[in-house]
Design a protein around this motif. Structure first.
Motif, PDB file in Angstrom:
ATOM      1  N   LEU A 185      69.238  56.349  28.250  1.00 44.55           N
ATOM      2  CA  LEU A 185      68.190  55.835  27.368  1.00 44.55           C
ATOM      3  C   LEU A 185      68.811  55.193  26.122  1.00 44.55           C
ATOM      4  N   LEU A 186      69.800  55.884  25.563  1.00 48.75           N
ATOM      5  CA  LEU A 186      70.454  55.352  24.364  1.00 48.75           C
ATOM      6  C   LEU A 186      71.144  54.035  24.690  1.00 48.75           C
ATOM      7  N   GLY A 205      61.133  58.072  23.474  1.00 45.83           N
ATOM      8  CA  GLY A 205      61.317  58.513  24.856  1.00 45.83           C
ATOM      9  C   GLY A 205      60.736  59.897  25.108  1.00 45.83           C
ATOM     10  N   LEU A 215      65.021  57.876  20.924  1.00 49.27           N
ATOM     11  CA  LEU A 215      64.845  59.151  21.645  1.00 49.27           C
ATOM     12  C   LEU A 215      63.445  59.704  21.420  1.00 49.27           C
ATOM     13  N   ARG A 216      62.982  59.601  20.187  1.00 48.52           N
ATOM     14  CA  ARG A 216      61.612  60.083  19.888  1.00 48.52           C
ATOM     15  C   ARG A 216      60.596  59.323  20.740  1.00 48.52           C
ATOM     16  N   ILE A 220      68.719  67.709  20.175  1.00 50.66           N
ATOM     17  CA  ILE A 220      67.491  67.671  20.969  1.00 50.66           C
ATOM     18  C   ILE A 220      67.571  68.778  22.023  1.00 50.66           C
ATOM     19  N   VAL A 260      63.448  65.330  18.199  1.00 47.73           N
ATOM     20  CA  VAL A 260      64.781  65.159  17.594  1.00 47.73           C
ATOM     21  C   VAL A 260      64.824  65.914  16.273  1.00 47.73           C
ATOM     22  N   VAL A 315      69.511  61.031  28.804  1.00 50.88           N
ATOM     23  CA  VAL A 315      69.541  60.760  27.360  1.00 50.88           C
ATOM     24  C   VAL A 315      70.571  59.662  27.049  1.00 50.88           C
ATOM     25  N   TYR A 335      61.489  62.760  23.290  1.00 56.90           N
ATOM     26  CA  TYR A 335      62.312  63.903  22.885  1.00 56.90           C
ATOM     27  C   TYR A 335      61.990  64.311  21.450  1.00 56.90           C
TER      28      TYR A 335
END
Ligand code: ATP
Ligand code: MG
Length: 309
Positions: free
Chosen positions: A273-274, A245, A242-243, A259, A249, A270, A247
């Motif tokens: 992405l995960l 990407g 996520l970071r 987030i 966190v 989100v 975001y």
């Protein structure tokens, strides 16, 4: 037409060296639910008791339907058109529910006892002794005593303190019904959810002053911050993804991973992405609320008993 039923102009209340209310002004309009929020000792009860003509301001003035709380003749009239549930509400232990409400009705020259007891679901238990009731029911009798005589303005000072969630929700319905009947409600509470669900407008008091005031939705939009996606658990590698990407966190003290996003629909991005990294995780969406307003304006949260935490 919007009309002001309560106008508070610069009221100050001092107790010796303690300034309990420090130059407070606000207005309440007909038919709205207006809530005073704030930690213990903020001056909420002192403010409403000045409006109820139970305490006199040291300076400033307040008007209820144009009548001044400082004028003894006016204050008699004010007491006839308001209903009050005091914070320290007590009734007579060895009288029944009906008899207690009847006492309030006599004082108000009211004849709608049955209607009020019915509307609060108390008619069935009208013959029970007050002393035998649960805390929640006792306070509901207090609301009944405030409602006899169909007051135009109803003051409820912490109507649900100490209630379990079910009793609290039930009381919210009764409060909504008071508003539906056309009355104006002035409420004090420590429960943000309660204020959020019931109020048209709120004023947050801290140390005798109003820190912020306005429509709930506007305050939340202005001070509530962004929508949060909250994961109960997230693997460090997933958080890293996520970071990467873009975001930010954050990890809370309780171990939740949070987030912030601009809008709720980003939850799909989100999750996608995960999933692209092989992680199956679904966050809860948490919209900002009054609690976030409180946090950003006051800098701390409020516990259920009114302490700043
Ligand atoms: N009769 C009194 N004599 C002296 N001080 C008082 C009196 N009543 C209130 N105070 C003080 O005035 C301040 C405001 O009290 P108030 O009861 O209005 O606060 P509150 O916001 O209603 O708090 P709570 O959430 O605990 O009900 C406090 O510092 C309190 O100690
Ligand atoms: Mg109080």
């Amino acid at each position: 037409m919007v009309s002001e039923v309560v106008v508070v102009e610069g009221i100050v209340k001092k107790y010796g060296g303690v300034v309990a209310v420090d130059n407070v002004s606000f207005r309440v309009y007909r038919g709205e639910v207006f809530s005073l929020l704030g930690p213990n000792g903020a001056g909420k009860t002192t403010t409403v008791e000045i409006l109820e003509c139970l305490r006199t301001p040291t300076s400033g003035d307040a008007f209820v339907k144009g009548l001044s709380v400082k004028n003894p003749g006016d204050s008699m009239k004010i007491k006839q058109i308001i209903g009050v549930l005091p914070q320290d509400f007590k009734a007579i232990d060895n009288l029944t529910v009906f008899e207690n409400v009847q006492l309030a009705a006599v004082a108000k020259k009211a004849d709608n006892i049955q209607e009020v007891l019915d509307s609060l679901g108390l008619w069935e238990i009208r013959k029970q002794m007050f002393s035998k009731l649960s805390g929640g029911l006792k306070r509901r009798v207090g609301i009944a005593m405030a409602l006899v005589g169909n007051p135009e303005i109803v003051f409820l000072d912490e109507p649900t303190t100490g209630f379990d969630p079910e009793a609290r929700r039930e009381t919210w319905l009764y409060i909504k019904n008071i508003q539906k009947s056309g009355a104006t409600v002035i409420l004090t509470t420590h429960y943000m959810e309660e204020a959020e669900r019931l109020s048209d407008r709120v004023a947050v008091m801290v140390r005798g002053r109003i820190a912020v005031e306005g429509r709930v939705r506007e305050l939340v939009a202005k001070y509530g911050g962004r929508t949060r996606l909250v994961f109960d658990f997230l693997e460090p590698e997933a958080a890293q993804l996520l970071r990467e990407g873009g975001y930010l966190v954050e990890q809370t003290e309780e171990g939740l991973v949070v987030i912030k996003v601009e809008k709720e629909s980003e939850v799909f991005d989100v999750v996608a992405l995960l999933r692209s990294g092989g992680f199956m995780a679904y966050p809860q969406v948490r919209q900002p609320g009054l609690e976030d307003v409180f946090l950003s304006v006051i800098g701390s949260r409020l516990s259920e008993t009114g302490e700043l935490i």
